[in-house]
Design a protein around this motif. Structure first.
Motif, PDB file in Angstrom:
ATOM      1  N   GLU A 158       0.831  -1.207   0.000  1.00 49.10           N
ATOM      2  CA  GLU A 158       0.000   0.000   0.000  1.00 49.10           C
ATOM      3  C   GLU A 158       0.866   1.257   0.000  1.00 49.10           C
ATOM      4  O   GLU A 158       1.876   1.335   0.709  1.00 49.10           O
ATOM      5  CB  GLU A 158      -0.928   0.000   1.218  1.00 49.10           C
ATOM      6  CG  GLU A 158      -1.836   1.228   1.260  1.00 49.10           C
ATOM      7  CD  GLU A 158      -3.019   1.093   2.196  1.00 49.10           C
ATOM      8  OE1 GLU A 158      -3.258  -0.015   2.724  1.00 49.10           O
ATOM      9  OE2 GLU A 158      -3.717   2.101   2.402  1.00 49.10           O
ATOM     10  N   ASP A 200      -3.744   4.311  -2.165  1.00 50.45           N
ATOM     11  CA  ASP A 200      -4.700   4.912  -1.232  1.00 50.45           C
ATOM     12  C   ASP A 200      -4.755   6.421  -1.514  1.00 50.45           C
ATOM     13  O   ASP A 200      -3.742   7.118  -1.397  1.00 50.45           O
ATOM     14  CB  ASP A 200      -4.252   4.632   0.205  1.00 50.45           C
ATOM     15  CG  ASP A 200      -5.256   5.091   1.244  1.00 50.45           C
ATOM     16  OD1 ASP A 200      -5.677   6.264   1.182  1.00 50.45           O
ATOM     17  OD2 ASP A 200      -5.614   4.289   2.127  1.00 50.45           O
ATOM     18  N   HIS A 211      -3.730   8.650   1.392  1.00 50.33           N
ATOM     19  CA  HIS A 211      -2.301   8.523   1.658  1.00 50.33           C
ATOM     20  C   HIS A 211      -1.453   9.281   0.631  1.00 50.33           C
ATOM     21  O   HIS A 211      -0.500   9.960   0.997  1.00 50.33           O
ATOM     22  CB  HIS A 211      -1.883   7.047   1.660  1.00 50.33           C
ATOM     23  CG  HIS A 211      -2.477   6.273   2.786  1.00 50.33           C
ATOM     24  ND1 HIS A 211      -2.260   4.931   2.968  1.00 50.33           N
ATOM     25  CD2 HIS A 211      -3.286   6.653   3.808  1.00 50.33           C
ATOM     26  CE1 HIS A 211      -2.915   4.521   4.041  1.00 50.33           C
ATOM     27  NE2 HIS A 211      -3.551   5.545   4.566  1.00 50.33           N
ATOM     28  N   HIS A 216      -7.749   2.267  -2.560  1.00 45.85           N
ATOM     29  CA  HIS A 216      -8.459   2.666  -1.347  1.00 45.85           C
ATOM     30  C   HIS A 216      -8.959   4.075  -1.579  1.00 45.85           C
ATOM     31  O   HIS A 216      -8.159   5.002  -1.736  1.00 45.85           O
ATOM     32  CB  HIS A 216      -7.525   2.643  -0.130  1.00 45.85           C
ATOM     33  CG  HIS A 216      -7.248   1.268   0.379  1.00 45.85           C
ATOM     34  ND1 HIS A 216      -6.288   1.002   1.328  1.00 45.85           N
ATOM     35  CD2 HIS A 216      -7.845   0.082   0.088  1.00 45.85           C
ATOM     36  CE1 HIS A 216      -6.284  -0.299   1.589  1.00 45.85           C
ATOM     37  NE2 HIS A 216      -7.214  -0.876   0.848  1.00 45.85           N
ATOM     38  N   ASN A 222     -10.476   7.198  -0.209  1.00 47.81           N
ATOM     39  CA  ASN A 222     -10.741   7.946   1.017  1.00 47.81           C
ATOM     40  C   ASN A 222     -10.515   9.421   0.746  1.00 47.81           C
ATOM     41  O   ASN A 222      -9.607   9.782   0.018  1.00 47.81           O
ATOM     42  CB  ASN A 222      -9.743   7.533   2.117  1.00 47.81           C
ATOM     43  CG  ASN A 222      -9.783   6.046   2.416  1.00 47.81           C
ATOM     44  OD1 ASN A 222     -10.841   5.503   2.730  1.00 47.81           O
ATOM     45  ND2 ASN A 222      -8.640   5.380   2.309  1.00 47.81           N
ATOM     46  N   HIS A 240      -8.209   9.791   7.527  1.00 47.50           N
ATOM     47  CA  HIS A 240      -9.210   9.650   6.469  1.00 47.50           C
ATOM     48  C   HIS A 240     -10.436  10.506   6.777  1.00 47.50           C
ATOM     49  O   HIS A 240     -10.775  10.726   7.934  1.00 47.50           O
ATOM     50  CB  HIS A 240      -9.639   8.186   6.351  1.00 47.50           C
ATOM     51  CG  HIS A 240      -8.510   7.252   6.047  1.00 47.50           C
ATOM     52  ND1 HIS A 240      -8.694   5.921   5.778  1.00 47.50           N
ATOM     53  CD2 HIS A 240      -7.169   7.453   5.970  1.00 47.50           C
ATOM     54  CE1 HIS A 240      -7.525   5.346   5.542  1.00 47.50           C
ATOM     55  NE2 HIS A 240      -6.580   6.256   5.659  1.00 47.50           N
ATOM     56  N   GLU A 287     -12.470   3.301   3.071  1.00 43.69           N
ATOM     57  CA  GLU A 287     -12.012   3.123   4.464  1.00 43.69           C
ATOM     58  C   GLU A 287     -12.282   4.420   5.223  1.00 43.69           C
ATOM     59  O   GLU A 287     -11.459   4.886   5.996  1.00 43.69           O
ATOM     60  CB  GLU A 287     -10.509   2.858   4.504  1.00 43.69           C
ATOM     61  CG  GLU A 287     -10.019   1.666   3.743  1.00 43.69           C
ATOM     62  CD  GLU A 287      -8.491   1.609   3.745  1.00 43.69           C
ATOM     63  OE1 GLU A 287      -7.847   2.559   3.235  1.00 43.69           O
ATOM     64  OE2 GLU A 287      -7.947   0.642   4.269  1.00 43.69           O
TER      65      GLU A 287
HETATM   66 FE    FE Z   1      -5.671   2.340   2.997  1.00 44.44          FE
END
Ligand code: FE
Ligand code: FE
Ligand code: ZN
Length: 293
Positions: A139, A171, A174, A205, A207, A220, A250
């Motif tokens: 990730e 992500d 992220h 992901h 978010n 998040h 998430e």
């Molecule tokens: Fe994640």
């Protein structure tokens, strides 16, 4: 649209419970931890519950290849101890027993080591774990504290050092927090493709983020309520180059004040609805509160 969220995996219901929860949100896929994300206590996999869960998936057109398992985030592959290696080996066996094909893993944190030493440990440890039928997806991280894997270059370095094929989970929160400008997502994908290769991207992901670009925070936010914004996230979710890749939410649970007692409820049913409608609802959080009250 292959979309779902993080769901629970409970001791007594296991996969059946996870699938049931995912379906209650209108999901077409889902992600789960094989136990608590923050510890490494794991129950044996119950084959009867697995088979029941798989039947339920089949009935509802959920493709098992789109289901994601997430490794607990406390195992640190950048550390020098063998626990992470032993645990990850066992985790991969559990995932295989469940019939899933993808395990998302946070690369690790260097803590007191240098970045280079940390990355070398991740490579050595993943080589010790060895190849299995289950694909490991590294990730992309926010770079909070001493987290490794917050740039495509670091992810690529790990991929190159490991002697079997690794893939990647991107992500959105992220990468924003790590310094990538999500508002020019085509450019982010171009960079990803040049450095890592788009064919290695197997999960996103989705978010929103509570923080600005390059803040290295990793907090998040619900879809459309953060700094990334609804329009940017919709562009990513519906991106042509990502259409066969599972999108997993998430986002944080919503607090509902229940007779002065605060309870937390999942936003996923509502966020997925909003995503499928492609129209931002600024009142969504209140609607979730009203629904669960
Ligand atoms: Fe994640
Ligand atoms: Fe993660
Ligand atoms: Zn995060």
């Amino acid at each position: 649209m292959i979309i779902g969220s993080h769901v629970s995996f409970k001791k007594d219901t296991q996969l059946v419970g996870s699938v049931t929860e995912a379906l209650s949100y209108g999901s077409t896929t889902f992600m789960f931890y094989t136990g608590a994300p923050q510890n490494t206590n794991r129950q044996p996999i119950d084959d009867k519950l697995t088979n029941e869960g798989k039947e339920l998936m089949l009935k509802n057109n959920i493709d098992i290849n789109n289901v994601i398992v997430h490794a607990p985030y406390i195992i640190n592959m950048a550390s020098n101890n063998d626990f992470a290696v032993t645990f990850l080996k066992e985790e991969l066996k559990r995932v295989e027993k469940l019939g899933m094909t993808k395990l998302v893993l946070h690369p690790g944190s260097s803590v007191k080591l240098t970045k280079e030493e940390g990355i070398q440990n991740i490579i050595d440890n993943l080589n010790k774990v060895g190849e299995s039928k289950v694909k490991i997806l590294l990730e992309t991280m926010a770079g909070k504290g001493t987290e490794l894997g917050s740039s495509f270059e670091e992810i690529k370095q790990i991929i190159d050092g490991v002697n079997y094929e690794l893939c990647v989970c991107l992500d959105t929160c992220h990468i924003n927090d790590a310094g990538y400008d999500i508002s020019d997502f085509d450019n982010v994908l171009k960079e990803f493709d040049q450095i890592i290769g788009l064919k290695y991207l197997k999960c996103v992901h989705v978010n929103d983020s509570k923080n600005l670009i390059n803040t290295h925070k990793d907090r998040h936010e619900n879809i459309g309520f953060g700094t990334l914004g609804f329009a940017n996230l919709i562009k990513i979710i519906y991106h042509d180059k990502l259409k066969d890749i599972p999108k997993i939410l998430e986002t944080p649970y919503v607090t509902v004040d229940d007779n002065s007692k605060e309870r937390m409820y999942p936003p996923y049913k509502f966020e997925i609805e909003m995503i499928l409608n492609k129209e931002f609802d600024s009142d969504l959080i209140n609607k979730i509160r009203a629904y669960y009250k």
